[in-house]
Scaffold this motif. Structure first.
Motif, PDB file in Angstrom:
ATOM      1  N   LEU A  89       0.835  -1.199   0.000  1.00 41.87           N
ATOM      2  CA  LEU A  89       0.000   0.000   0.000  1.00 41.87           C
ATOM      3  C   LEU A  89       0.879   1.262   0.000  1.00 41.87           C
ATOM      4  N   MET A  90       1.920   1.220   0.819  1.00 41.53           N
ATOM      5  CA  MET A  90       2.842   2.352   0.882  1.00 41.53           C
ATOM      6  C   MET A  90       3.498   2.577  -0.478  1.00 41.53           C
ATOM      7  N   ALA A  91       3.997   1.478  -1.062  1.00 48.68           N
ATOM      8  CA  ALA A  91       4.682   1.573  -2.354  1.00 48.68           C
ATOM      9  C   ALA A  91       3.717   2.097  -3.418  1.00 48.68           C
ATOM     10  N   HIS A  92       2.495   1.570  -3.402  1.00 48.30           N
ATOM     11  CA  HIS A  92       1.484   1.958  -4.371  1.00 48.30           C
ATOM     12  C   HIS A  92       1.156   3.449  -4.239  1.00 48.30           C
ATOM     13  N   ARG A  93       0.984   3.919  -3.014  1.00 49.22           N
ATOM     14  CA  ARG A  93       0.630   5.321  -2.778  1.00 49.22           C
ATOM     15  C   ARG A  93       1.762   6.265  -3.151  1.00 49.22           C
ATOM     16  N   LEU A  94       3.003   5.751  -3.118  1.00 44.95           N
ATOM     17  CA  LEU A  94       4.144   6.614  -3.410  1.00 44.95           C
ATOM     18  C   LEU A  94       4.674   6.387  -4.831  1.00 44.95           C
ATOM     19  N   ASP A  95       3.839   5.748  -5.671  1.00 44.25           N
ATOM     20  CA  ASP A  95       4.169   5.523  -7.075  1.00 44.25           C
ATOM     21  C   ASP A  95       5.290   4.533  -7.321  1.00 44.25           C
ATOM     22  N   GLY A  96       5.442   3.573  -6.425  1.00 45.90           N
ATOM     23  CA  GLY A  96       6.278   2.416  -6.741  1.00 45.90           C
ATOM     24  C   GLY A  96       5.437   1.442  -7.546  1.00 45.90           C
ATOM     25  N   VAL A 129      12.276 -16.056   7.963  1.00 49.22           N
ATOM     26  CA  VAL A 129      11.102 -15.169   8.096  1.00 49.22           C
ATOM     27  C   VAL A 129       9.839 -15.896   7.645  1.00 49.22           C
ATOM     28  N   TRP A 130       8.679 -15.344   8.007  1.00 42.00           N
ATOM     29  CA  TRP A 130       7.386 -15.934   7.637  1.00 42.00           C
ATOM     30  C   TRP A 130       6.737 -15.080   6.571  1.00 42.00           C
ATOM     31  N   MET A 131       6.388 -15.737   5.465  1.00 44.17           N
ATOM     32  CA  MET A 131       5.770 -15.031   4.334  1.00 44.17           C
ATOM     33  C   MET A 131       4.334 -15.506   4.159  1.00 44.17           C
ATOM     34  N   SER A 132       3.454 -14.597   3.815  1.00 42.44           N
ATOM     35  CA  SER A 132       2.077 -14.982   3.516  1.00 42.44           C
ATOM     36  C   SER A 132       1.492 -13.901   2.624  1.00 42.44           C
ATOM     37  N   HIS A 133       1.719 -14.044   1.317  1.00 45.62           N
ATOM     38  CA  HIS A 133       1.250 -12.969   0.422  1.00 45.62           C
ATOM     39  C   HIS A 133       1.079 -13.472  -0.999  1.00 45.62           C
ATOM     40  N   ARG A 134       0.299 -12.717  -1.756  1.00 43.15           N
ATOM     41  CA  ARG A 134       0.154 -12.968  -3.192  1.00 43.15           C
ATOM     42  C   ARG A 134       0.910 -11.905  -3.978  1.00 43.15           C
ATOM     43  N   ASP A 135       0.557 -10.624  -3.779  1.00 44.48           N
ATOM     44  CA  ASP A 135       1.210  -9.549  -4.528  1.00 44.48           C
ATOM     45  C   ASP A 135       2.585  -9.244  -3.933  1.00 44.48           C
ATOM     46  N   THR A 136       3.420  -8.551  -4.724  1.00 44.10           N
ATOM     47  CA  THR A 136       4.708  -8.091  -4.186  1.00 44.10           C
ATOM     48  C   THR A 136       5.057  -6.731  -4.776  1.00 44.10           C
ATOM     49  N   VAL A 137       5.902  -6.003  -4.069  1.00 43.67           N
ATOM     50  CA  VAL A 137       6.463  -4.771  -4.617  1.00 43.67           C
ATOM     51  C   VAL A 137       7.575  -5.185  -5.580  1.00 43.67           C
ATOM     52  N   THR A 138       7.552  -4.662  -6.811  1.00 44.55           N
ATOM     53  CA  THR A 138       8.634  -5.010  -7.745  1.00 44.55           C
ATOM     54  C   THR A 138       9.576  -3.824  -7.937  1.00 44.55           C
ATOM     55  N   GLU A 139       9.057  -2.630  -7.760  1.00 44.44           N
ATOM     56  CA  GLU A 139       9.865  -1.414  -7.950  1.00 44.44           C
ATOM     57  C   GLU A 139       9.594  -0.494  -6.767  1.00 44.44           C
ATOM     58  N   PRO A 140      10.603  -0.263  -5.899  1.00 37.82           N
ATOM     59  CA  PRO A 140      10.328   0.622  -4.764  1.00 37.82           C
ATOM     60  C   PRO A 140      10.079   2.053  -5.227  1.00 37.82           C
ATOM     61  N   PRO A 141       9.349   2.839  -4.452  1.00 34.06           N
ATOM     62  CA  PRO A 141       9.089   4.232  -4.840  1.00 34.06           C
ATOM     63  C   PRO A 141      10.380   5.060  -4.823  1.00 34.06           C
ATOM     64  N   ALA A 142      10.342   6.218  -5.454  1.00 39.25           N
ATOM     65  CA  ALA A 142      11.501   7.115  -5.465  1.00 39.25           C
ATOM     66  C   ALA A 142      11.903   7.433  -4.022  1.00 39.25           C
ATOM     67  N   GLY A 143      13.193   7.442  -3.769  1.00 38.35           N
ATOM     68  CA  GLY A 143      13.673   7.754  -2.421  1.00 38.35           C
ATOM     69  C   GLY A 143      13.864   6.520  -1.565  1.00 38.35           C
ATOM     70  N   PHE A 144      13.352   5.377  -2.020  1.00 37.32           N
ATOM     71  CA  PHE A 144      13.460   4.125  -1.255  1.00 37.32           C
ATOM     72  C   PHE A 144      14.548   3.235  -1.844  1.00 37.32           C
ATOM     73  N   VAL A 145      15.208   2.464  -0.988  1.00 41.56           N
ATOM     74  CA  VAL A 145      16.142   1.445  -1.464  1.00 41.56           C
ATOM     75  C   VAL A 145      15.661   0.081  -0.976  1.00 41.56           C
ATOM     76  N   VAL A 146      16.080  -0.954  -1.714  1.00 43.50           N
ATOM     77  CA  VAL A 146      15.769  -2.316  -1.287  1.00 43.50           C
ATOM     78  C   VAL A 146      16.720  -2.700  -0.163  1.00 43.50           C
ATOM     79  N   LEU A 147      16.167  -3.119   0.964  1.00 46.73           N
ATOM     80  CA  LEU A 147      16.995  -3.432   2.136  1.00 46.73           C
ATOM     81  C   LEU A 147      17.228  -4.925   2.301  1.00 46.73           C
TER      82      LEU A 147
END
Ligand code: XMP
Length: 586
Positions: A89-96, A129-147
């Motif tokens: 949701l964060m990525a989507h709102r920030l145009d990632g 870690v524990w994962m439970s998801h369908r969608d994923t972020v593929t491109e982080p928004p501007a200003g973000f780095v992949v950690l």
């Protein structure tokens, strides 16, 4: 102490995920007061917090009507951690970019951390870690780095250090994420700058003061269930107002476990509750349930009887006049109106409201001393109040009692042999996606959870699989016997349940499981009309559950003891997880 209500340092924005409350609980476990609010809550209402967490949830950001957040929230100068859907949701709102998943990823994964971030301070570079998801972020928004990333998820964590905004695809709040607490601790203390302000037991004086203020010069009346919440709430009221001003009643439905009524009597006597009565209503309940088999009808009848009896109790005293208010053991997760969760609906079906009680609630003539606490916090308070550990650590037990563990059948029907087992036409409730199923059960002649799961996936006719523990007669000679709830069958179930409890407590097994229903099903033959099913499970909150294995020696003892109960033809082991089975059979 004149402490105003505490202000949360952290708000959890709820997007409808099953782990939302777990996040708040974990933050509180760190000693920091946190509350859950609807994800769309206007930022102005929560801007005084030190930080925000956006929870996971079942939606996709691309679905119409999926949960969202106040547009101004990511512009406010507030640290944010988005978890799972929260990150998307964060990525989507920030145009990632968020990619729609087809299959999804559920279960354990291994996280590789790239570079250094305060979020992962002192966290191992490679961890589970524990994962439970369908969608994923593929491109982080501007200003973000992949950690961080995993083998299958390239963007498993993102961060914008300058804005103190972070997202993780995995679930740090879940116990399977080995270093999850460290990650939450880093966010809460290092990134948000929170301090420790939360210790439930130290809130007791504040809660007692609140009770006195709410009550004023009025007295308090309680219906108690014998469970932890209503008993702790009652105890707090007793301490705050004195025994003369706190009255209570417990309805003995005849659907309780062996010794339960005596146990409750003992607890309340030891609290010094002098105005506490036990309302015996066994005959009314069993009479109304006689011959009933359909689960929803059983629940409805039990609920209606409760209403009738509670109404009579209220009318038998001065309790509906202006000098009384109603005490309730409501705890935090029951109070929240959060957007997007189906929880509110679910709770409604669990609580039948008495008209008299509804009147008191509508007039705000209620006191709910535990409304800001989680279950484990209520236990902590109970410990501090001196309630015995054997009471506080009891397994959850459903309100309708053994009534929903005593199954019936409309007519006699034989079992059917199929490849790999038998289908017994005993119908029980299960869950499939968001809906309930009501199907027969598959019997297999082993106790292997893996094989059982495969068998149930391969057979759509059933929603449960049970393994044979011991038999008086071969399965092919058994049949379902037409029966409903009767005093005789209730006594049989009560005895089986008591024996299982006794043996599992002695073996220390009771403390290793979250709940251990014992179920009576109308399957038998040759003068023994019923079978007993053992259902020990692990769970966090009852939403999902895993069937657990038990030590062989203990199982042998249970088999011998249960097969010696008159009328019991066989003992089975429920090998079904939830989903597709529910915890209770109904
Ligand atoms: P299911 O069977 O839905 O149960 O997997 C999940 C958890 O809820 C409990 N349960 C109830 N608790 N009143 C309660 O207080 C009820 O009517 C009720 N029905 C189910 C069940 O014991 C399990 O822990």
């Amino acid at each position: 102490m004149n402490d105003p209500a505490l202000e949360p340092q952290i708000y959890i924005l709820d997007t409808g995920g099953q782990y939302t409350h777990l996040i708040a609980r974990k933050v509180r476990e760190l000693g920091v007061y946190a509350e859950v609010v609807a994800s769309e809550t206007p930022v102005a209402r929560i801007a005084r917090a030190r930080g925000l967490v956006i929870s996971g949830g079942p939606s996709s950001v691309y679905e119409a009507g999926s949960p969202t957040i106040d547009g101004a929230l990511l512009e406010a100068d507030l640290p944010v951690l988005g978890i799972c859907y929260g990150q998307q949701l964060m990525a989507h709102r920030l145009d990632g970019t968020v990619a729609k998943g087809v299959k999804g990823e559920y279960g354990l994964a291994y996280l590789d951390i790239a570079g250094s971030s305060p979020l992962f301070k002192d966290v191992a570079n490679h961890q589970q870690v524990w994962m439970s998801h369908r969608d994923t972020v593929t491109e982080p928004p501007a200003g973000f780095v992949v950690l961080a990333s995993t083998d299958t998820c390239a963007v498993a964590a993102i961060g914008n250090e300058a804005k103190r905004q972070y997202g993780v695809q995995f679930h740090p709040e879940v116990v399977h994420t080995t270093e999850g607490m460290k990650i939450l601790r880093n966010f809460v203390f290092s990134i948000c700058g929170c301090w420790e302000d939360w210790e439930p037991a130290s809130r007791i004086p504040v809660v007692e003061q609140q009770i006195r203020e709410t009550a004023g010069d009025r007295n308090v009346f309680f219906f108690v269930s014998g469970g932890v919440d209503s008993t702790v709430a009652y105890t707090l009221c007793l301490r705050a107002l004195g025994e003369a001003r706190v009255h209570g009643a417990y309805v003995d439905t005849g659907l309780m476990r062996e010794g339960e009524t005596e146990f409750v009597r003992g607890i309340f006597a030891s609290l010094g509750a002098r105005h506490f009565r036990i309302e015996g209503a066994q005959e009314q309940f069993l009479g109304a349930l006689s011959g009933v088999t359909e689960p929803e009808r059983k629940r409805k009848i039990i609920g209606e009887k409760f209403v009738e009896i509670q109404e009579a109790v209220l009318e038998s005293g001065p309790y509906l006049d202006g000098h009384w208010i109603l005490g309730q053991g409501t705890i935090y997760p029951d109070t929240i109106e959060s957007g997007g969760t189906a929880k509110a609906d679910l709770i409604k079906t669990h609580h039948n409201r008495v008209a008299g009680i509804q009147k008191l609630i509508d007039a705000k003539r209620i006191v709910e001393p535990l409304a800001s606490f989680y279950k484990d916090e209520v236990r902590e308070i109970g410990r501090e109040l001196g309630l015995p550990a054997e009471f506080l650590d009891r397994h959850p037990f459903p309100g309708p009692g053994l009534g929903i563990r005593c199954l019936g059948a409309e007519r006699d029907e034989p079992v059917e042999a199929i490849t790999g087992g038998w289908i017994a036409p005993v119908h029980s409730v299960g869950v499939q996606g968001d809906s309930r199923s009501y199907r027969p059960v598959l019997i297999v002649d082993h106790l292997d959870h893996g094989r059982a799961t495969e068998a149930i996936n391969a057979n759509q006719r059933v929603n449960r699989v049970i393994g044979i523990v011991g038999l008086h007669l071969p399965v092919e000679r058994m049949s379902v016997v037409a029966s409903g709830i009767s005093p005789e069958r209730m006594a049989r179930l009560r005895e089986a349940d008591a024996e299982v409890r006794r043996l599992s407590a002695e073996a220390g097994f009771e403390a290793q499981v979250w709940q251990f229903p014992v179920v009576l099903i109308p399957l038998g033959g040759e003068g023994r009309p019923d079978s007993v099913v053992l259902r020990p499970i692990h769970s966090v909150d009852g939403m999902t559950a895993q069937s657990v294995a038990m030590p062989e020696e203990l199982l042998g003892q249970m088999r011998d003891t249960l097969l010696a109960i008159p009328g019991v033809a066989a003992v089975f082991y429920d090998l079904t997880h939830k989903p597709p089975g529910t915890i209770e059979w109904e």
